[in-house]
Scaffold this active site. Structure first.
Site, PDB file in Angstrom:
ATOM      1  N   SER A  17       0.836  -1.198   0.000  1.00 19.34           N
ATOM      2  CA  SER A  17       0.000   0.000   0.000  1.00 19.34           C
ATOM      3  C   SER A  17       0.872   1.249   0.000  1.00 19.34           C
ATOM      4  CB  SER A  17      -0.950  -0.014   1.196  1.00 19.34           C
ATOM      5  OG  SER A  17      -0.213  -0.115   2.393  1.00 19.34           O
ATOM      6  N   CYS A  18       0.223   2.369  -0.145  1.00 21.68           N
ATOM      7  CA  CYS A  18       0.875   3.671  -0.221  1.00 21.68           C
ATOM      8  C   CYS A  18       1.868   3.814   0.927  1.00 21.68           C
ATOM      9  CB  CYS A  18      -0.187   4.769  -0.158  1.00 21.68           C
ATOM     10  SG  CYS A  18       0.471   6.426  -0.364  1.00 21.68           S
ATOM     11  N   PRO A  19       3.048   4.284   0.649  1.00 17.93           N
ATOM     12  CA  PRO A  19       3.558   4.871  -0.593  1.00 17.93           C
ATOM     13  C   PRO A  19       4.377   3.905  -1.441  1.00 17.93           C
ATOM     14  CG  PRO A  19       5.105   5.387   1.142  1.00 17.93           C
ATOM     15  CD  PRO A  19       3.992   4.541   1.766  1.00 17.93           C
ATOM     16  N   MET A  20       4.422   2.627  -1.084  1.00 20.08           N
ATOM     17  CA  MET A  20       5.357   1.699  -1.727  1.00 20.08           C
ATOM     18  C   MET A  20       5.179   1.552  -3.241  1.00 20.08           C
ATOM     19  SD  MET A  20       7.434   1.353   0.588  1.00 20.08           S
ATOM     20  CE  MET A  20       8.572   0.390  -0.392  1.00 20.08           C
ATOM     21  N   ASP A  44      -3.546  -2.266  -4.608  1.00 21.87           N
ATOM     22  CA  ASP A  44      -4.002  -1.106  -3.833  1.00 21.87           C
ATOM     23  C   ASP A  44      -4.798  -0.181  -4.750  1.00 21.87           C
ATOM     24  OD1 ASP A  44      -4.342   1.052  -2.150  1.00 21.87           O
ATOM     25  OD2 ASP A  44      -2.246   1.675  -2.197  1.00 21.87           O
TER      26      ASP A  44
END
Length: 81
Positions: A17-20, A44
């Site tokens: 999930s964010c920010p990956m 995501d």
């Protein structure tokens, strides 16, 4: 949809999930040459807006397309510089 593009590399960020997804996309794009296309595969739902915003604000990349199917989001990013 991927048959539309000559994909150079596929980045699998499913389950992240964010920010990956954005962080890993930036790293993968940095390794490509100008004109090459990265396919990013994510689960995501936020990756759609996150990657669009990143591409819009980043010189040297163009977001070509985004697709959704079976809870998988595919993003096609071209390195333009």
């Amino acid at each position: 949809m991927s048959s539309q593009y000559d994909i150079t590399e596929t980045l699998d960020v499913k389950g992240q999930s964010c920010p990956m997804p954005v962080v890993k996309t930036k790293g993968a794009i940095d390794d490509l040459d100008e004109g090459q296309i990265l396919e990013v595969v994510a689960t995501d739902s936020g990756s759609t807006s996150d990657l669009a915003g990143w591409a819009e604000g980043t010189e040297g990349v163009t977001l070509l397309d985004q697709t959704e199917g079976d809870a998988v989001y595919k993003h096609y990013v071209e390195k333009t510089a």
